[in-house]
Design an enzyme around this catalytic site. Structure first.
Site, PDB file in Angstrom:
ATOM      1  N   THR A  58      33.455  43.949  -0.240  1.00 41.70           N
ATOM      2  CA  THR A  58      32.162  44.126   0.412  1.00 41.70           C
ATOM      3  C   THR A  58      32.210  43.668   1.867  1.00 41.70           C
ATOM      4  O   THR A  58      31.741  44.372   2.774  1.00 41.70           O
ATOM      5  CB  THR A  58      31.082  43.341  -0.348  1.00 41.70           C
ATOM      6  N   ASN A  59      32.787  42.488   2.121  1.00 41.26           N
ATOM      7  CA  ASN A  59      32.904  42.002   3.493  1.00 41.26           C
ATOM      8  C   ASN A  59      33.827  42.872   4.341  1.00 41.26           C
ATOM      9  O   ASN A  59      33.717  42.899   5.561  1.00 41.26           O
ATOM     10  CB  ASN A  59      33.414  40.558   3.507  1.00 41.26           C
ATOM     11  N   LYS A 182      35.357  38.055 -10.573  1.00 42.29           N
ATOM     12  CA  LYS A 182      34.743  37.413  -9.417  1.00 42.29           C
ATOM     13  C   LYS A 182      33.237  37.531  -9.591  1.00 42.29           C
ATOM     14  O   LYS A 182      32.683  38.638  -9.627  1.00 42.29           O
ATOM     15  CB  LYS A 182      35.172  38.099  -8.118  1.00 42.29           C
TER      16      LYS A 182
END
Length: 340
Positions: A58-59, A182
């Site tokens: 996502t980052n 995660k």
């Protein structure tokens, strides 16, 4: 609760703190990938004590990158860590596609480009159609064909609310090529339900940010994947290092400071990228703020939020400065986190 008797996984994800690394761009109209900046940023993170790196999560703005860009980035990063002398350093690649077919192809691309593990979100394009059978079947089908082990990535905020619950994850843990999860959902109760059933060798549990790393470890988890690592890799990694060394009081003290700093990351990716550019850009020789902008159509942070981010993240500046870099003496001589 009775522990599971499933076999240990043959290639577990090493424990520790991982950074979901930002994608950096050339300051031009098409925002092409800046491979030199990403190479230097990767080496900065490894020297800063990160136990592993995650790309195209996502980052990393995975949804905004082409297949060809993803492959090129992974090849560049594998070279960056090899040039540091840790060729087997853990690199995790985001392999999330909306279809089973696409996700399988992404696992193959990632493996060929040098990734060691795959991080996989659930499908979410038609969220109401993602039944329990669809969800579990998706992960099993991808894992069946993937040449690299799969980590289940749970982040309802980017999957239209699709949420892997502890029953789903426990069922998926029995697959030999699904090695952990995660939990960006931040659900420590879910983590405890999983760690009460599985040892880390059977199925590893990682938190999705560093602001609850200490509770994750106390609950039996083995680390976290945190955007804060892009800005302060030494401090975030040190919370884990102190905890496993038994220095719990100092680990908790540092955890409190890290949690305060990470509040800026929770606000938006634009603030994480700005913070990294502000505090890291000069260190690696990339001070042009455009290198650290989100990819269009998304916009960089405004001046008011920039000032707020410097204030909030800045609480770790002194901590970071007093932690030494990890030193490498040459290829194969000073391994990191299982590297040779």
């Amino acid at each position: 609760m009775q522990k599971s008797t499933i076999p240990n996984k043959s290639h577990p994800l090493p424990p520790g703190v991982y950074t979901p690394v930002l994608s950096l761009y050339e300051p031009n109209p098409t925002q092409d990938i800046d491979h030199e900046a990403m190479y230097k940023h990767a080496q900065h993170l490894v020297r800063g004590g990160m136990h592993g790196l995650v790309y195209q999560g996502t980052n990393g703005e995975a949804a905004l990158l082409s297949r060809e860009e993803k492959i090129a980035v992974l090849k560049n990063i594998r070279k960056a860590v090899a040039d540091l002398g840790v060729p087997d350093y853990p690199i995790v690649a985001g392999v999330s596609g909306q279809s089973t077919n696409e996700s399988i192809q992404l696992t193959k691309d990632a493996a060929e480009a040098g990734a060691s593990f795959g991080l996989l979100l659930p499908p979410s394009f038609w969220a109401k159609a993602v039944t329990e059978d669809v969800l579990r079947g998706f992960y099993r089908d991808v894992a069946d064909e993937s040449p690299i082990p799969i980590v289940c990535y749970n982040f309802p905020g980017v999957t239209s609310g699709v949420d892997l619950n502890s029953d789903d994850l426990a069922a998926l843990a029995t697959h030999p090529n699904i090695i952990g999860t995660k939990l960006t959902c931040g659900n420590v109760g879910k983590a405890i339900r999983l760690t009460s059933q599985f040892t880390p060798a059977q199925f590893s549990v990682f938190g999705g940010s560093s602001d609850f790393l200490y509770p994750t470890l106390a609950a039996g988890g083995v680390g976290c994947v945190t955007g804060m690592g892009n800005v302060w890799p030494k401090s975030t990694a040190r919370v884990y290092d102190l905890y496993v060394a038994g220095e719990l009081e100092e680990a908790r003290r540092l955890q409190e400071v890290v949690a305060s700093a990470e509040w800026a990351c929770k606000k938006s990716l634009a603030l994480t990228k700005f913070g990294a550019g502000h505090f890291v850009g000069k260190k690696i020789g990339f001070e042009d703020p455009r290198t650290w902008y989100p990819r269009k159509p998304y916009a960089p942070a405004g001046e008011k939020l920039q000032a707020w981010t410097v204030e909030v993240m800045g609480v770790l500046e002194v901590e970071e400065a007093r932690i030494p870099d990890r030193v490498f003496k040459g290829k194969g001589t000073n391994g990191v986190n299982g590297s040779k």
